[in-house]
Design a protein around this motif. Structure first.
Motif, PDB file in Angstrom:
ATOM      1  N   ARG A   1      24.581 -12.690  13.743  1.00 17.51           N
ATOM      2  CA  ARG A   1      23.887 -11.991  12.668  1.00 17.51           C
ATOM      3  C   ARG A   1      24.383 -10.561  12.648  1.00 17.51           C
ATOM      4  O   ARG A   1      24.929 -10.060  13.634  1.00 17.51           O
ATOM      5  CB  ARG A   1      22.370 -12.057  12.824  1.00 17.51           C
ATOM      6  CG  ARG A   1      21.814 -11.218  13.964  1.00 17.51           C
ATOM      7  CD  ARG A   1      20.313 -11.359  14.038  1.00 17.51           C
ATOM      8  NE  ARG A   1      19.764 -10.517  15.106  1.00 17.51           N
ATOM      9  CZ  ARG A   1      18.507 -10.534  15.469  1.00 17.51           C
ATOM     10  NH1 ARG A   1      17.644 -11.354  14.877  1.00 17.51           N
ATOM     11  NH2 ARG A   1      18.078  -9.746  16.437  1.00 17.51           N
ATOM     12  N   VAL A   2      24.199  -9.912  11.517  1.00 18.89           N
ATOM     13  CA  VAL A   2      24.638  -8.531  11.345  1.00 18.89           C
ATOM     14  C   VAL A   2      23.442  -7.706  10.904  1.00 18.89           C
ATOM     15  O   VAL A   2      22.650  -8.143  10.072  1.00 18.89           O
ATOM     16  CB  VAL A   2      25.764  -8.443  10.291  1.00 18.89           C
ATOM     17  CG1 VAL A   2      26.131  -6.999   9.997  1.00 18.89           C
ATOM     18  CG2 VAL A   2      26.987  -9.199  10.767  1.00 18.89           C
ATOM     19  N   ARG A   3      23.309  -6.542  11.479  1.00 13.76           N
ATOM     20  CA  ARG A   3      22.275  -5.607  11.024  1.00 13.76           C
ATOM     21  C   ARG A   3      22.966  -4.309  10.626  1.00 13.76           C
ATOM     22  O   ARG A   3      24.069  -4.005  11.094  1.00 13.76           O
ATOM     23  CB  ARG A   3      21.204  -5.380  12.072  1.00 13.76           C
ATOM     24  CG  ARG A   3      21.668  -4.776  13.351  1.00 13.76           C
ATOM     25  CD  ARG A   3      20.503  -4.587  14.325  1.00 13.76           C
ATOM     26  NE  ARG A   3      20.979  -4.279  15.652  1.00 13.76           N
ATOM     27  CZ  ARG A   3      21.408  -3.085  16.049  1.00 13.76           C
ATOM     28  NH1 ARG A   3      21.415  -2.075  15.208  1.00 13.76           N
ATOM     29  NH2 ARG A   3      21.827  -2.892  17.272  1.00 13.76           N
TER      30      ARG A   3
ATOM     31  N   ASN B   1      22.023 -10.458  21.401  1.00 16.65           N
ATOM     32  CA  ASN B   1      22.727  -9.411  22.144  1.00 16.65           C
ATOM     33  C   ASN B   1      23.756  -8.746  21.243  1.00 16.65           C
ATOM     34  O   ASN B   1      24.581  -9.433  20.627  1.00 16.65           O
ATOM     35  CB  ASN B   1      23.431 -10.000  23.366  1.00 16.65           C
ATOM     36  CG  ASN B   1      22.439 -10.627  24.317  1.00 16.65           C
ATOM     37  OD1 ASN B   1      21.537  -9.961  24.796  1.00 16.65           O
ATOM     38  ND2 ASN B   1      22.589 -11.910  24.561  1.00 16.65           N
ATOM     39  N   GLU B   2      23.707  -7.431  21.198  1.00 16.93           N
ATOM     40  CA  GLU B   2      24.686  -6.674  20.423  1.00 16.93           C
ATOM     41  C   GLU B   2      26.045  -6.794  21.091  1.00 16.93           C
ATOM     42  O   GLU B   2      26.148  -6.792  22.318  1.00 16.93           O
ATOM     43  CB  GLU B   2      24.251  -5.210  20.361  1.00 16.93           C
ATOM     44  CG  GLU B   2      25.164  -4.346  19.536  1.00 16.93           C
ATOM     45  CD  GLU B   2      24.690  -2.908  19.447  1.00 16.93           C
ATOM     46  OE1 GLU B   2      25.554  -2.025  19.479  1.00 16.93           O
ATOM     47  OE2 GLU B   2      23.475  -2.684  19.351  1.00 16.93           O
TER      48      GLU B   2
ATOM     49  N   LEU C   1      28.892 -10.885   6.282  1.00 21.83           N
ATOM     50  CA  LEU C   1      29.312 -11.651   7.445  1.00 21.83           C
ATOM     51  C   LEU C   1      30.150 -12.821   6.954  1.00 21.83           C
ATOM     52  O   LEU C   1      29.673 -13.639   6.168  1.00 21.83           O
ATOM     53  CB  LEU C   1      28.097 -12.155   8.234  1.00 21.83           C
ATOM     54  CG  LEU C   1      28.388 -13.033   9.446  1.00 21.83           C
ATOM     55  CD1 LEU C   1      29.157 -12.260  10.512  1.00 21.83           C
ATOM     56  CD2 LEU C   1      27.086 -13.563  10.021  1.00 21.83           C
ATOM     57  N   GLU C   2      31.413 -12.884   7.376  1.00 20.64           N
ATOM     58  CA  GLU C   2      32.313 -13.972   7.020  1.00 20.64           C
ATOM     59  C   GLU C   2      32.925 -14.535   8.288  1.00 20.64           C
ATOM     60  O   GLU C   2      33.404 -13.778   9.129  1.00 20.64           O
ATOM     61  CB  GLU C   2      33.423 -13.480   6.093  1.00 20.64           C
ATOM     62  CG  GLU C   2      32.939 -12.959   4.763  1.00 20.64           C
ATOM     63  CD  GLU C   2      34.066 -12.387   3.915  1.00 20.64           C
ATOM     64  OE1 GLU C   2      33.763 -12.006   2.781  1.00 20.64           O
ATOM     65  OE2 GLU C   2      35.226 -12.317   4.380  1.00 20.64           O
TER      66      GLU C   2
ATOM     67  N   ILE D   1      27.182  -6.278  14.860  1.00 21.22           N
ATOM     68  CA  ILE D   1      27.110  -7.728  15.016  1.00 21.22           C
ATOM     69  C   ILE D   1      26.384  -8.077  16.311  1.00 21.22           C
ATOM     70  O   ILE D   1      26.553  -7.403  17.330  1.00 21.22           O
ATOM     71  CB  ILE D   1      28.512  -8.380  14.954  1.00 21.22           C
ATOM     72  CG1 ILE D   1      28.390  -9.898  14.865  1.00 21.22           C
ATOM     73  CG2 ILE D   1      29.375  -7.941  16.112  1.00 21.22           C
ATOM     74  CD1 ILE D   1      29.635 -10.598  14.414  1.00 21.22           C
ATOM     75  N   GLU D   2      25.543  -9.105  16.230  1.00 23.72           N
ATOM     76  CA  GLU D   2      24.796  -9.590  17.385  1.00 23.72           C
ATOM     77  C   GLU D   2      25.048 -11.089  17.510  1.00 23.72           C
ATOM     78  O   GLU D   2      25.295 -11.766  16.524  1.00 23.72           O
ATOM     79  CB  GLU D   2      23.297  -9.335  17.195  1.00 23.72           C
ATOM     80  CG  GLU D   2      22.961  -7.865  17.097  1.00 23.72           C
ATOM     81  CD  GLU D   2      21.498  -7.606  16.818  1.00 23.72           C
ATOM     82  OE1 GLU D   2      21.021  -6.556  17.244  1.00 23.72           O
ATOM     83  OE2 GLU D   2      20.828  -8.459  16.173  1.00 23.72           O
ATOM     84  N   ALA D   3      24.969 -11.604  18.752  1.00 21.03           N
ATOM     85  CA  ALA D   3      25.205 -13.020  19.013  1.00 21.03           C
ATOM     86  C   ALA D   3      24.082 -13.571  19.889  1.00 21.03           C
ATOM     87  O   ALA D   3      23.477 -12.838  20.677  1.00 21.03           O
ATOM     88  CB  ALA D   3      26.547 -13.217  19.706  1.00 21.03           C
ATOM     89  N   ALA D   4      23.821 -14.877  19.741  1.00 24.12           N
ATOM     90  CA  ALA D   4      22.818 -15.556  20.561  1.00 24.12           C
ATOM     91  C   ALA D   4      23.227 -17.013  20.722  1.00 24.12           C
ATOM     92  O   ALA D   4      23.866 -17.598  19.847  1.00 24.12           O
ATOM     93  CB  ALA D   4      21.443 -15.470  19.911  1.00 24.12           C
TER      94      ALA D   4
END
Length: 70
Positions: free
Chosen positions: A51-53, A30-31, A2-3, A19-22
């Motif tokens: 964040r990345v999963r 949330n994806e 993640l950059e 990638i997910e954001a909150a």
């Protein structure tokens, strides 16, 4: 991976995976399903966390499709 880099008024986000954001570190997360790396993101509000999963290969046994066996 993640950059995140600022480019003008946008954030350039490079990532591998999903990638997910909150809006809060505790979530809810949330994806961003249509996101493709690198993502040009317009910041909204005071803060956004990312964040990345890892992408997981879906098992054929996880399918919701039903086939009738004759």
């Amino acid at each position: 991976m993640l950059e995140i880099a600022r480019e003008g008024g946008l954030l350039r986000i490079a990532f591998n995976g999903v990638i997910e954001a909150a809006g809060d570190l505790q979530g809810p997360w949330n994806e961003l399903p249509a996101a493709v790396s690198p993502l040009a993101y317009q910041p909204v509000g005071a803060q956004t966390f990312f964040r990345v999963r890892a992408r997981t290969a879906e098992s054929v046994f996880a399918s919701r499709a039903v086939a009738r066996l004759v």
